[in-house]
Design a protein around this motif. Structure first.
Motif, PDB file in Angstrom:
ATOM      1  N   VAL A 186     -77.464 -49.612 -46.688  1.00 58.04           N
ATOM      2  CA  VAL A 186     -76.956 -48.538 -45.710  1.00 58.04           C
ATOM      3  C   VAL A 186     -75.317 -48.543 -45.692  1.00 58.04           C
ATOM      4  CG1 VAL A 186     -76.851 -47.771 -43.330  1.00 58.04           C
ATOM      5  CG2 VAL A 186     -79.033 -48.495 -44.373  1.00 58.04           C
ATOM      6  N   GLY A 187     -74.740 -49.529 -45.664  1.00 55.83           N
ATOM      7  CA  GLY A 187     -73.135 -49.794 -45.996  1.00 55.83           C
ATOM      8  C   GLY A 187     -72.751 -49.026 -46.908  1.00 55.83           C
ATOM      9  N   VAL A 188     -73.386 -49.384 -48.091  1.00 51.35           N
ATOM     10  CA  VAL A 188     -72.933 -48.741 -49.332  1.00 51.35           C
ATOM     11  C   VAL A 188     -72.942 -47.319 -49.558  1.00 51.35           C
ATOM     12  CG1 VAL A 188     -73.282 -48.894 -51.969  1.00 51.35           C
ATOM     13  CG2 VAL A 188     -73.242 -50.988 -50.699  1.00 51.35           C
ATOM     14  N   ILE A 189     -73.972 -46.699 -49.137  1.00 54.75           N
ATOM     15  CA  ILE A 189     -74.024 -45.424 -48.958  1.00 54.75           C
ATOM     16  C   ILE A 189     -73.141 -44.585 -48.138  1.00 54.75           C
ATOM     17  CG2 ILE A 189     -75.510 -43.578 -48.389  1.00 54.75           C
ATOM     18  CD1 ILE A 189     -76.364 -44.393 -51.021  1.00 54.75           C
ATOM     19  N   ALA A 190     -72.995 -45.249 -46.853  1.00 55.99           N
ATOM     20  CA  ALA A 190     -71.900 -44.963 -45.941  1.00 55.99           C
ATOM     21  C   ALA A 190     -70.414 -44.818 -46.551  1.00 55.99           C
ATOM     22  CB  ALA A 190     -72.120 -45.919 -44.876  1.00 55.99           C
ATOM     23  N   ALA A 191     -70.237 -45.966 -47.211  1.00 55.54           N
ATOM     24  CA  ALA A 191     -68.763 -46.238 -47.706  1.00 55.54           C
ATOM     25  C   ALA A 191     -68.687 -44.912 -48.925  1.00 55.54           C
ATOM     26  CB  ALA A 191     -68.643 -47.280 -48.549  1.00 55.54           C
ATOM     27  N   LEU A 192     -69.545 -44.614 -49.424  1.00 62.52           N
ATOM     28  CA  LEU A 192     -69.521 -43.494 -50.485  1.00 62.52           C
ATOM     29  C   LEU A 192     -69.248 -42.059 -50.064  1.00 62.52           C
ATOM     30  CD1 LEU A 192     -72.201 -44.874 -53.333  1.00 62.52           C
ATOM     31  CD2 LEU A 192     -69.635 -45.071 -53.382  1.00 62.52           C
ATOM     32  N   LEU A 193     -70.386 -42.096 -48.762  1.00 60.85           N
ATOM     33  CA  LEU A 193     -70.002 -40.823 -48.151  1.00 60.85           C
ATOM     34  C   LEU A 193     -68.673 -40.499 -47.395  1.00 60.85           C
ATOM     35  CD1 LEU A 193     -71.716 -38.192 -47.136  1.00 60.85           C
ATOM     36  CD2 LEU A 193     -72.316 -39.787 -45.017  1.00 60.85           C
ATOM     37  N   LEU A 194     -68.240 -41.534 -46.942  1.00 67.01           N
ATOM     38  CA  LEU A 194     -66.878 -41.542 -46.404  1.00 67.01           C
ATOM     39  C   LEU A 194     -65.898 -41.330 -47.227  1.00 67.01           C
ATOM     40  CD1 LEU A 194     -67.099 -44.206 -43.819  1.00 67.01           C
ATOM     41  CD2 LEU A 194     -67.168 -41.882 -43.233  1.00 67.01           C
TER      42      LEU A 194
END
Length: 906
Positions: free
Chosen positions: A493-501
């Motif tokens: 979830v943190g990785v996906i959020a980083a890529l989205l940000l």
């Protein structure tokens, strides 16, 4: 011809600081990676030993027994020989030799011998007779009584080897001091025990002994050997009578064959908890299963007796412990995945920093004909020296610091760190310099367009994340059947959020730059422009590290907060207040006033409690009657949240008592007026309030009424005390005046939830994981600033020549770093909150919080902790600003000519 200097030696001499920093980073990472499996093994092993030690001996000992009358052929003489001390000792040694090394035996607490299966009635009228009749005795010929006791008076019983047969008329015995005191037995007393045939057996007591370590296995598997107990007749009501034990000499065991009850030879094997560890748990379970219903039982039956019976409660203890361990393992794995991911990102950033610093050098080598393979090989040899050294030292330190852990997992973890550390710089350099190129175009984050390969990779990660979250929500972690994908769900979830940000990051920069461009000052616009000039590659990794670290820290903090909250609620449900004084009989009326004067007490609620209230509906379910003072009890219920109500609703206003009832009692009384209670003191009630909990009833159904309306005099049997700081010693002193009253503290009850090393070990793992993750996040922040420090210094030098002051330069460098820090802080808090919301339904913290304690709170779910979400985010912004300010101060202290050189392309 002079030989060229070796590459590795030259590079290490040229940049010893970078090599030392890399060695230190790898050493710390290797130590943490190798220590983690060892730490898990250590606390699980301590938990295993604690569970076995905390279980009563009769629940862990392995009992083997044989009936001489069934297992021995050859007539009376063969059965007599089967009970000889020499034969029993030989069988004991055969059993020990057959047990595998995985099950270590505590020979000091193991015992063997022969005994009567049922107590035998005696005919001596001088023994104390209770309402149920004369005492009964178990006759036991257990070995090594002298080694496990101290003589009080007299001597130990004696019997010559081979001299006692079933026809012997008199034998000697010893009794414990507790048995002698309760049954009025003295040295020289003779007890006559009836036989199956012939005259009674005369048992002469020759000694009284005091057991050594009476709570351990030797005396506690069959507790009547040390302490007499009450038995009860089958009459109604049951009538008590004494049950004691006579300790015969081991050589006198054949006399038991003449008793009117069955006799057995037994061997009680006490496992040694100190010899147990988590690595040997599967083999121990396999050994117990083989002893009870497998090959080992068959082998012992062949050697000892054809119908040898084996039983043990140890397998139940091990299965229960394995369930707790399996439930905690996926929760702990979440912390491991989080810290491991952040550490991997930091190692990647270290390789990226080294590759960017040496970009010109490596480009020159490529332009002069150097191959990608050759350059990568030289870089691999260069970094292998500090990386392999650091990994080896870290692994060695971990094995020394955590010696209880298994060696192979530690070696594999350190090897993985070493492999990753060696590969980052060569692979990054090989990728960047895979084809020679001139000075590259701008790689601005604002102008960059993600490639199709990057889009495919991000979509793949998104699919994995959705699968992990879905699996975790459906399957959960309470059964311990969670795999690596489920445990990695918060990290994903943190990785996906980083890529989205990173994809959304340019939008707020563009919007913020528009008003800044119209302002007169240049610092604000330049800082936003510089933030947008960051490359996508240099932004993704730091942001990924920060987000994963913040998510892991928030997740871990929420886990610890949820555990603490569950323990608070469980202890409150068990005690009902901050402290409680209980008595079987009524408490003195003045005790409540005395307790109110104790330091730390803020309120006292007296309660009269009766366990068997007759609702007169013909049903047998027990109902607890609670007669209370409405004012103090209402204050307590409101303060604790256990079924709050208004005091006026419970006061008697007519002949009918208003009542507060549990749902089951309210259903049985059907909401109307009902006459209940004993025939001597009936009273009428009407259920006006229904609550599922109430402070004075920790479990079961209840009915709460105003004590003033209860017919007759009923003194309080319980005091519920409010006051978090009240001391148990002060309450104990006040309660001693009440005779048999007992004091229970909520703080002591809560402390009981943390006695298991498995729980405390898992909590420490989470606390350390949160701290280590925060440390790696700070390191990632520093590395991201170091990667662009040379470029910032050159920019500031140019701006200084155009009139920018030192103060403005420092503000520029600080503000340039602020957007990314704010993005990581806000994004980390949001991502942590979202991750907890998504994953909470699948994570049960009940086993971590309460283990196997008999307090039912239902499923203990993960809840977002505001402090764990906001504090790390605010700390990140503060640290980022401090690091940027320190870097700005260092850069602005340099002279401009130091940073501006002819031909510098920075």
């Amino acid at each position: 011809m002079k030989t060229a200097a070796p590459w590795v030696r030259t590079r290490l001499r040229t940049a010893p600081g970078s090599a030392a920093a890399l060695l230190l980073l790898v050493l710390v990472t290797s130590f943490l990676a190798a220590a983690f499996p060892g730490a898990v093994d250590a606390y699980e092993s301590r938990g295993l030993r604690h569970e076995v030690s905390a279980t009563s001996p009769d629940g862990t000992v392995i009992q083997l027994s044989s009936d001489p009358g069934q297992d021995v052929d050859g007539g009376p003489q063969a059965r007599t020989d089967a009970l000889r001390a020499r034969r029993l000792t030989e069988n004991y040694r055969q059993i020990l030799a057959a047990l595998p090394g995985s099950l270590r035996v505590d020979t000091r607490q193991s015992a063997y011998g022969a005994r009567t299966l049922k107590p035998v009635e005696v005919t001596d009228t001088w023994l104390p007779e209770l309402n149920g009749g004369l005492p009964v005795f178990t006759l036991s010929a257990q070995t090594a009584v002298a080694e496990h006791s101290t003589p009080v008076s007299g001597r130990m019983p004696r019997a010559t080897a081979g001299s006692v047969t079933p026809a012997t008329g008199t034998v000697e015995a010893a009794v414990t001091s507790a048995t002698a005191g309760a049954l009025r037995i003295k040295v020289g007393s003779t007890i006559h025990v009836p036989r199956a045939e012939g005259a009674p057996l005369a048992v002469r007591v020759t000694g009284i002994v005091e057991p050594l370590r009476p709570q351990q296995s030797y005396w506690s598997v069959e507790s009547v050997l040390r302490t007499p107990t009450y038995l009860h007749t089958p009459d109604q009501p049951p009538l008590p009578y004494w049950h004691g034990s006579l300790l015969l000499a081991p050589e006198a065991a054949p006399i038991l064959l003449s008793m009117p009850v069955d006799t057995e030879a037994y061997w009680r094997i006490a496992p040694d908890p100190a010899g147990m560890d988590i690595a040997g748990l599967p083999r121990i379970k396999q050994t117990i299963a083989s002893l009870e219903h497998g090959p080992l039982q068959s082998a012992l039956r062949t050697e000892i007796a054809p119908w040898l019976e084996t039983s043990s409660g140890l397998d139940d203890v091990l299965v229960e412990f394995d369930g707790i361990r399996a439930a905690l393992k996926p929760v702990v794995a979440v912390a491991a995945f989080g810290v491991g991911s952040v550490a991997a990102v930091v190692l990647l950033m270290t390789g990226g920093l080294a590759a960017s610093r040496r970009h010109a050098e490596l480009s020159l080598l490529r332009s002069r004909g150097g191959s990608v393979r050759g350059i990568a090989g030289r870089l691999l040899a260069e970094v292998a020296v500090p990386v392999l050294t650091g990994a080896a030292l870290g692994c060695a330190l971990a094995l020394v610091a955590v010696p209880e852990g298994r060696t192979l997992p530690a070696l594999l973890a350190s090897a993985a760190v070493a492999l990753f550390g060696c590969a980052t710089l060569p692979l990054r350099a090989a990728f960047v310099h895979r084809r020679p190129r001139l000075h590259g175009d701008r790689d601005d984050l604002v102008r960059a367009r993600p490639s199709r390969r990057r889009t495919v990779a991000e979509l793949t990660l998104l699919v994995l994340t959705v699968a992990a979250v879905t699996a975790l929500r459906r399957r959960g972690t309470s059964d311990g059947d969670a795999d690596a994908l489920i445990s990695a769900a918060p990290v994903l979830v943190g990785v996906i959020a980083a890529l989205l940000l990173v994809r959304l990051y340019p939008l707020p920069l563009r919007l913020a730059a528009l008003p800044m461009a119209r302002r007169r000052g240049a610092v604000g616009f330049l800082s936003l422009a510089r933030a947008g000039r960051s490359s996508a590659a240099s932004t993704v990794l730091p942001l990924l590290a920060l987000l994963v670290a913040l998510t892991t820290t928030a997740f871990g903090g929420s886990v610890l907060s949820g555990v603490a909250d569950a323990r608070d609620r469980a202890s409150l449900a068990a005690i009902g207040a901050d402290a409680r004084i209980d008595a079987d009989q009524g408490l003195p009326d003045a005790l409540a006033g005395t307790v109110r004067k104790v330091a730390g007490v803020s309120d006292v609620a007296p309660v009269h409690r009766e366990y068997d209230l007759d609702l007169r509906d013909g049903r047998l379910e027990r109902v607890t009657l609670l007669a209370v003072d409405p004012d103090s009890y209402a204050r307590l219920a409101g303060r604790t949240g256990l079924g709050p109500f208004r005091a006026a609703e419970l006061r008697k206003s007519s002949g009918v008592l208003p009542a507060l009832a549990s749902p089951a009692v309210a259903e049985r009384l059907r909401g109307g007026t009902a006459t209940i209670g004993s025939a001597a003191e009936p009273f009428s009630v009407r259920v006006d309030m229904v609550r599922s909990t109430t402070p004075a009833a920790t479990d079961g159904d209840f009915l709460v009424i105003d004590a003033a309306g209860l017919p007759g005099r009923h003194p309080a049997s319980m005091l519920l005390i409010s006051g978090p700081s009240v001391a148990g010693a002060d309450l104990g002193a006040a309660a001693r005046a009440a005779g048999s009253a007992t004091v229970k503290l909520r703080s002591a009850e809560r402390a009981g939830f943390t006695t298991s090393p498995v729980q405390s070990g898992a909590e420490r793992i989470y606390a350390v994981a949160a701290g280590v993750g925060a440390g790696y996040a700070v390191l990632a922040l520093v590395l991201s600033l170091l990667q662009t420090s040379a470029e910032r210094a050159a920019l500031l030098g140019r701006l200084r020549t155009m009139g920018l002051t030192r103060r403005q330069g420092r503000r520029l460098l600080i503000l340039e770093n602020l957007p990314q820090a704010l993005l990581a802080a806000v994004g980390g808090a949001l991502v942590g909150w979202v991750a907890i919301l998504l994953l909470a339904p699948g994570i049960d913290l009940g086993r971590l919080a309460l283990a196997d304690r008999a307090v039912s709170l239902g499923e203990v779910e993960l809840r977002a902790d505001p402090l764990s979400l906001l504090l790390p985010a605010l700390a990140l912004v503060a640290i980022a600003s401090a690091v940027a300010a320190a870097q700005a101060w260092v850069i602005t202290r340099r002279t401009t000519t130091t940073e501006l050189r002819a031909g510098d392309t920075r």
